[in-house]
Design a protein around this motif. Structure first.
Motif, mmCIF file in Angstrom:
data_model
loop_
_atom_site.group_PDB
_atom_site.id
_atom_site.type_symbol
_atom_site.label_atom_id
_atom_site.label_comp_id
_atom_site.label_asym_id
_atom_site.label_seq_id
_atom_site.Cartn_x
_atom_site.Cartn_y
_atom_site.Cartn_z
ATOM 1 N N GLY A 84 0.819 -1.189 0.016
ATOM 2 C CA GLY A 84 -0.083 -0.166 -0.045
ATOM 3 C C GLY A 84 0.920 1.215 -0.126
ATOM 4 N N LYS A 85 0.282 2.460 0.620
ATOM 5 C CA LYS A 85 0.886 3.741 0.581
ATOM 6 C C LYS A 85 1.825 3.586 1.651
ATOM 7 C CE LYS A 85 -2.563 5.826 -2.220
ATOM 8 N NZ LYS A 85 -3.779 6.628 -2.260
ATOM 9 N N VAL A 86 3.093 4.136 1.563
ATOM 10 C CA VAL A 86 4.154 4.471 2.605
ATOM 11 C C VAL A 86 4.454 5.800 2.625
ATOM 12 C CG1 VAL A 86 6.038 3.855 3.662
ATOM 13 C CG2 VAL A 86 4.428 1.963 2.273
ATOM 14 N N HIS A 102 6.210 -0.886 -7.940
ATOM 15 C CA HIS A 102 5.992 0.364 -7.057
ATOM 16 C C HIS A 102 6.092 1.450 -7.846
ATOM 17 C CE1 HIS A 102 10.489 0.277 -7.405
ATOM 18 N NE2 HIS A 102 10.589 1.545 -7.192
ATOM 19 N N ARG A 103 5.714 2.438 -6.984
ATOM 20 C CA ARG A 103 5.529 4.015 -7.843
ATOM 21 C C ARG A 103 5.535 5.067 -6.873
ATOM 22 N NH1 ARG A 103 -0.617 5.287 -9.525
ATOM 23 N NH2 ARG A 103 -1.658 4.741 -7.682
ATOM 24 N N ALA A 128 2.841 -3.330 -14.983
ATOM 25 C CA ALA A 128 1.564 -3.251 -15.007
ATOM 26 C C ALA A 128 0.981 -3.058 -13.481
ATOM 27 C CB ALA A 128 0.861 -4.352 -15.513
ATOM 28 N N PRO A 129 -0.031 -2.085 -13.051
ATOM 29 C CA PRO A 129 -0.334 -2.010 -11.624
ATOM 30 C C PRO A 129 -0.735 -3.345 -11.186
ATOM 31 C CG PRO A 129 -1.549 -0.442 -13.337
ATOM 32 C CD PRO A 129 -0.684 -1.373 -14.117
ATOM 33 N N PRO A 130 -0.384 -3.370 -9.762
ATOM 34 C CA PRO A 130 -0.714 -4.820 -9.354
ATOM 35 C C PRO A 130 -2.252 -5.026 -9.516
ATOM 36 C CG PRO A 130 0.619 -3.418 -8.052
ATOM 37 C CD PRO A 130 0.192 -2.496 -9.018
ATOM 38 N N VAL A 131 -2.531 -6.349 -9.562
ATOM 39 C CA VAL A 131 -3.945 -6.805 -9.734
ATOM 40 C C VAL A 131 -4.565 -6.945 -8.279
ATOM 41 C CG1 VAL A 131 -5.416 -8.679 -10.614
ATOM 42 C CG2 VAL A 131 -3.498 -7.987 -11.925
ATOM 43 N N GLY A 132 -5.708 -6.975 -8.206
ATOM 44 C CA GLY A 132 -6.605 -6.947 -7.030
ATOM 45 C C GLY A 132 -6.809 -5.768 -6.149
ATOM 46 N N ARG A 138 -2.335 2.986 5.460
ATOM 47 C CA ARG A 138 -1.110 3.626 5.090
ATOM 48 C C ARG A 138 -0.006 2.844 5.904
ATOM 49 N NH1 ARG A 138 1.259 9.135 3.619
ATOM 50 N NH2 ARG A 138 -0.827 9.003 2.045
ATOM 51 N N ALA A 139 1.026 2.344 5.311
ATOM 52 C CA ALA A 139 1.833 1.448 5.917
ATOM 53 C C ALA A 139 2.695 2.630 6.723
ATOM 54 C CB ALA A 139 2.744 0.504 5.181
ATOM 55 N N ARG A 140 3.433 2.126 7.848
ATOM 56 C CA ARG A 140 4.142 3.098 8.612
ATOM 57 C C ARG A 140 5.779 2.425 8.750
ATOM 58 N NH1 ARG A 140 1.206 7.285 9.873
ATOM 59 N NH2 ARG A 140 -0.842 7.153 10.385
#
Length: 145
Positions: A84-86, A102-103, A128-132, A138-140
């Motif tokens: 996820g987002k970090v 990642h991006r 490609a963007p991850p599927v699912g 938000r991961a810390r």
């Protein structure tokens, strides 16, 4: 045959030059001379945000053995496959497993990071963007003792 690098190198901040030539057009890179000293086994550079340039946010991956980054100044938001987002802040150190998709989403104007990657000639590929379902929280960064 001994293939260990035997070259001593030093890179001082005073008088150091940043180059706009590098992996991303929205960053500037300061080579620390490690790739040459290790005969291509490892690359290390300081990366800083270019004024007025924003990340493109496209998914990609790096074909390497090791990649870690230490944030020296500012902050940067990434999104990782399965994580996820970090948000990484000054003092954060993160390791990206080989080939993890990642991006970069955004960064502060004063972002500055130290990146170390092995081998020096690693490949970067669009992904490609991850599927699912993307991770919701938000991961810390975790504190380590």
């Amino acid at each position: 045959m001994n293939t260990r690098a035997k070259r001593f190198t030093v890179s001082h901040r005073e008088g150091a030059k940043f180059s706009r030539r590098g992996l991303r057009g929205y960053f500037e890179y300061r080579d620390l001379g490690i790739a040459r000293a290790t005969r291509g086994k490892v690359v290390a550079h300081v990366i800083r945000a270019r004024p007025g340039k924003a990340p493109h946010g496209e998914w990609h991956r790096h074909d390497c053995d090791v990649q870690f980054v230490y944030v020296l100044r500012g902050w940067v938001d990434f999104e990782y496959e399965g994580v996820g987002k970090v948000r990484m802040r000054a003092g954060s150190c993160f390791y990206q497993p080989p080939n993890i998709r990642h991006r970069e989403l955004r960064h502060s104007r004063d972002l500055e990071m130290l990146e170390v990657v092995a081998p020096a000639g690693f490949g970067t590929f669009d992904a490609a963007p991850p599927v699912g379902k993307p991770a919701r929280r938000r991961a810390r960064p975790r504190a380590r003792a």
